[in-house]
Design a protein around this motif. Structure first.
Motif, PDB file in Angstrom:
ATOM      1  N   GLN A 209      -2.321 -13.946  -9.315  1.00 29.99           N
ATOM      2  CA  GLN A 209      -3.204 -13.005  -8.227  1.00 29.99           C
ATOM      3  C   GLN A 209      -4.129 -12.197  -9.194  1.00 29.99           C
ATOM      4  N   SER A 210      -5.516 -12.261  -8.439  1.00 24.13           N
ATOM      5  CA  SER A 210      -6.424 -11.215  -9.118  1.00 24.13           C
ATOM      6  C   SER A 210      -6.293  -9.808  -8.839  1.00 24.13           C
ATOM      7  N   HIS A 211      -6.696  -9.045  -9.522  1.00 24.23           N
ATOM      8  CA  HIS A 211      -6.823  -7.625  -9.225  1.00 24.23           C
ATOM      9  C   HIS A 211      -7.100  -7.162  -7.636  1.00 24.23           C
ATOM     10  N   GLU A 212      -8.077  -8.219  -7.306  1.00 26.68           N
ATOM     11  CA  GLU A 212      -8.626  -7.738  -5.945  1.00 26.68           C
ATOM     12  C   GLU A 212      -7.351  -8.395  -4.692  1.00 26.68           C
ATOM     13  N   VAL A 213      -6.985  -9.509  -5.349  1.00 26.24           N
ATOM     14  CA  VAL A 213      -5.884  -9.804  -4.335  1.00 26.24           C
ATOM     15  C   VAL A 213      -4.726  -8.866  -4.123  1.00 26.24           C
ATOM     16  N   ARG A 214      -4.173  -8.484  -5.289  1.00 29.25           N
ATOM     17  CA  ARG A 214      -3.175  -7.262  -5.258  1.00 29.25           C
ATOM     18  C   ARG A 214      -3.572  -6.299  -4.708  1.00 29.25           C
ATOM     19  N   GLU A 215      -4.841  -5.825  -4.689  1.00 33.43           N
ATOM     20  CA  GLU A 215      -5.330  -4.674  -4.113  1.00 33.43           C
ATOM     21  C   GLU A 215      -5.338  -4.913  -2.641  1.00 33.43           C
ATOM     22  N   TYR A 216      -5.761  -6.069  -2.325  1.00 34.16           N
ATOM     23  CA  TYR A 216      -5.837  -6.430  -0.955  1.00 34.16           C
ATOM     24  C   TYR A 216      -4.558  -6.248  -0.351  1.00 34.16           C
ATOM     25  N   LEU A 217      -3.494  -6.929  -0.915  1.00 35.37           N
ATOM     26  CA  LEU A 217      -1.969  -6.766  -0.307  1.00 35.37           C
ATOM     27  C   LEU A 217      -1.481  -5.464  -0.302  1.00 35.37           C
ATOM     28  N   ARG A 218      -1.930  -4.360  -1.351  1.00 36.85           N
ATOM     29  CA  ARG A 218      -1.560  -3.036  -1.249  1.00 36.85           C
ATOM     30  C   ARG A 218      -2.452  -2.208  -0.212  1.00 36.85           C
ATOM     31  N   LEU A 219      -3.395  -2.211   0.059  1.00 32.71           N
ATOM     32  CA  LEU A 219      -4.026  -1.774   0.993  1.00 32.71           C
ATOM     33  C   LEU A 219      -3.702  -2.341   2.385  1.00 32.71           C
TER      34      LEU A 219
ATOM     35  N   PHE B 235       1.105   2.458   7.867  1.00 32.04           N
ATOM     36  CA  PHE B 235       0.911   3.862   8.387  1.00 32.04           C
ATOM     37  C   PHE B 235      -0.299   4.109   8.912  1.00 32.04           C
ATOM     38  N   GLY B 236      -1.037   3.047   9.231  1.00 29.52           N
ATOM     39  CA  GLY B 236      -2.399   3.008   9.738  1.00 29.52           C
ATOM     40  C   GLY B 236      -2.164   3.930  11.078  1.00 29.52           C
ATOM     41  N   HIS B 237      -1.414   3.805  11.738  1.00 33.40           N
ATOM     42  CA  HIS B 237      -1.087   4.582  13.210  1.00 33.40           C
ATOM     43  C   HIS B 237      -0.922   5.883  13.042  1.00 33.40           C
ATOM     44  N   GLN B 238      -0.466   6.377  11.711  1.00 30.43           N
ATOM     45  CA  GLN B 238      -0.464   7.903  11.615  1.00 30.43           C
ATOM     46  C   GLN B 238      -1.704   8.466  10.997  1.00 30.43           C
ATOM     47  N   MET B 239      -2.387   7.806  10.408  1.00 30.84           N
ATOM     48  CA  MET B 239      -3.756   8.169   9.720  1.00 30.84           C
ATOM     49  C   MET B 239      -4.694   8.797  10.699  1.00 30.84           C
ATOM     50  N   PRO B 240      -5.277   9.826  10.150  1.00 30.11           N
ATOM     51  CA  PRO B 240      -6.495  10.168  11.000  1.00 30.11           C
ATOM     52  C   PRO B 240      -7.445   9.192  11.145  1.00 30.11           C
ATOM     53  N   THR B 241      -8.271   9.011  12.204  1.00 29.63           N
ATOM     54  CA  THR B 241      -9.138   7.937  12.547  1.00 29.63           C
ATOM     55  C   THR B 241     -10.320   7.609  11.465  1.00 29.63           C
ATOM     56  N   ALA B 242     -10.811   8.522  10.856  1.00 31.87           N
ATOM     57  CA  ALA B 242     -11.793   8.346   9.728  1.00 31.87           C
ATOM     58  C   ALA B 242     -11.139   7.552   8.622  1.00 31.87           C
ATOM     59  N   SER B 243     -10.006   8.033   8.014  1.00 29.50           N
ATOM     60  CA  SER B 243      -9.204   7.424   7.088  1.00 29.50           C
ATOM     61  C   SER B 243      -8.806   6.050   7.350  1.00 29.50           C
ATOM     62  N   ARG B 244      -8.209   5.843   8.673  1.00 31.24           N
ATOM     63  CA  ARG B 244      -7.827   4.387   9.049  1.00 31.24           C
ATOM     64  C   ARG B 244      -9.191   3.235   8.976  1.00 31.24           C
ATOM     65  N   LYS B 245     -10.391   4.182   9.484  1.00 33.87           N
ATOM     66  CA  LYS B 245     -11.386   3.151   9.518  1.00 33.87           C
ATOM     67  C   LYS B 245     -11.758   2.805   7.989  1.00 33.87           C
ATOM     68  N   GLN B 246     -11.651   3.929   7.134  1.00 36.97           N
ATOM     69  CA  GLN B 246     -12.006   3.489   5.863  1.00 36.97           C
ATOM     70  C   GLN B 246     -11.371   2.768   5.004  1.00 36.97           C
ATOM     71  N   LEU B 247     -10.113   2.899   5.405  1.00 40.21           N
ATOM     72  CA  LEU B 247      -9.178   1.820   4.844  1.00 40.21           C
ATOM     73  C   LEU B 247      -9.391   0.436   5.403  1.00 40.21           C
ATOM     74  N   GLY B 248      -9.374   0.348   6.612  1.00 36.82           N
ATOM     75  CA  GLY B 248      -9.867  -1.010   7.383  1.00 36.82           C
ATOM     76  C   GLY B 248     -10.927  -1.619   6.575  1.00 36.82           C
ATOM     77  N   GLU B 249     -12.114  -0.974   6.436  1.00 43.26           N
ATOM     78  CA  GLU B 249     -13.448  -1.441   5.742  1.00 43.26           C
ATOM     79  C   GLU B 249     -12.746  -1.862   4.381  1.00 43.26           C
ATOM     80  N   GLN B 250     -12.172  -1.180   3.344  1.00 46.50           N
ATOM     81  CA  GLN B 250     -11.727  -1.627   2.252  1.00 46.50           C
ATOM     82  C   GLN B 250     -10.919  -2.833   2.214  1.00 46.50           C
ATOM     83  N   VAL B 251     -10.039  -3.174   3.230  1.00 43.79           N
ATOM     84  CA  VAL B 251      -9.394  -4.252   3.495  1.00 43.79           C
ATOM     85  C   VAL B 251     -10.292  -5.419   3.821  1.00 43.79           C
ATOM     86  N   GLY B 252     -11.071  -4.973   4.535  1.00 39.25           N
ATOM     87  CA  GLY B 252     -12.186  -5.990   5.275  1.00 39.25           C
ATOM     88  C   GLY B 252     -13.113  -6.583   4.190  1.00 39.25           C
ATOM     89  N   ALA B 253     -13.304  -5.755   2.960  1.00 45.31           N
ATOM     90  CA  ALA B 253     -14.292  -6.138   2.049  1.00 45.31           C
ATOM     91  C   ALA B 253     -13.530  -6.893   0.876  1.00 45.31           C
TER      92      ALA B 253
END
Length: 131
Positions: free
Chosen positions: A58-68, A75-93
């Protein structure tokens, strides 16, 4: 296609093998001391003697995808909307690297004894088709 020990297969494409050659049972000599080339025609048949499955690293990017992704799923449902959106964008990238990894996660190599006596070892299973 998954190959199994004892299965009859045929070479799917013409192969040209070239490079350093070491006689069987002898220790490797100095590099470049003996070289050869061999061409095998498509359609040559043989029998699968051994199958090896290799899980790709697994590359660093794959491990990071799995972690995020895990963090977002758990925990996404417990996060503030902006944080959840930012995390979603990181996962999408990182999703493209994840999809590419899944497509080639498992590499299978085989040892095939061809009917002409040649043995192809550590050959990718994609080089063969069912006979």
């Amino acid at each position: 296609m998954t190959l199994n020990v004892g299965q009859r297969v045929r070479l799917a494409a013409e192969l040209r093998l070239a490079g350093p050659v070491t006689p069987a049972g002898e220790p490797p000599r100095e590099t470049g001391a003996f070289a050869a080339s061999l061409a095998l025609a498509a359609g040559i048949e043989g029998t699968v003697e051994h199958v090896d499955e290799h899980h790709r690293q697994q590359s660093h990017e794959v491990r990071e995808y799995l972690r995020l992704k895990s963090l977002l799923d758990d925990f996404g449902h417990q996060m503030p909307t902006a944080s959840r959106k930012q995390l979603g964008e990181q996962v999408g990238a990182l999703e493209e690297q994840w999809v590419a990894y899944q497509r080639r996660m498992l590499r299978v190599t085989v040892r095939v004894r061809l009917d002409n006596g040649f043995i192809l070892d550590d050959a990718p299973e994609e080089a063969f088709a069912s006979a």
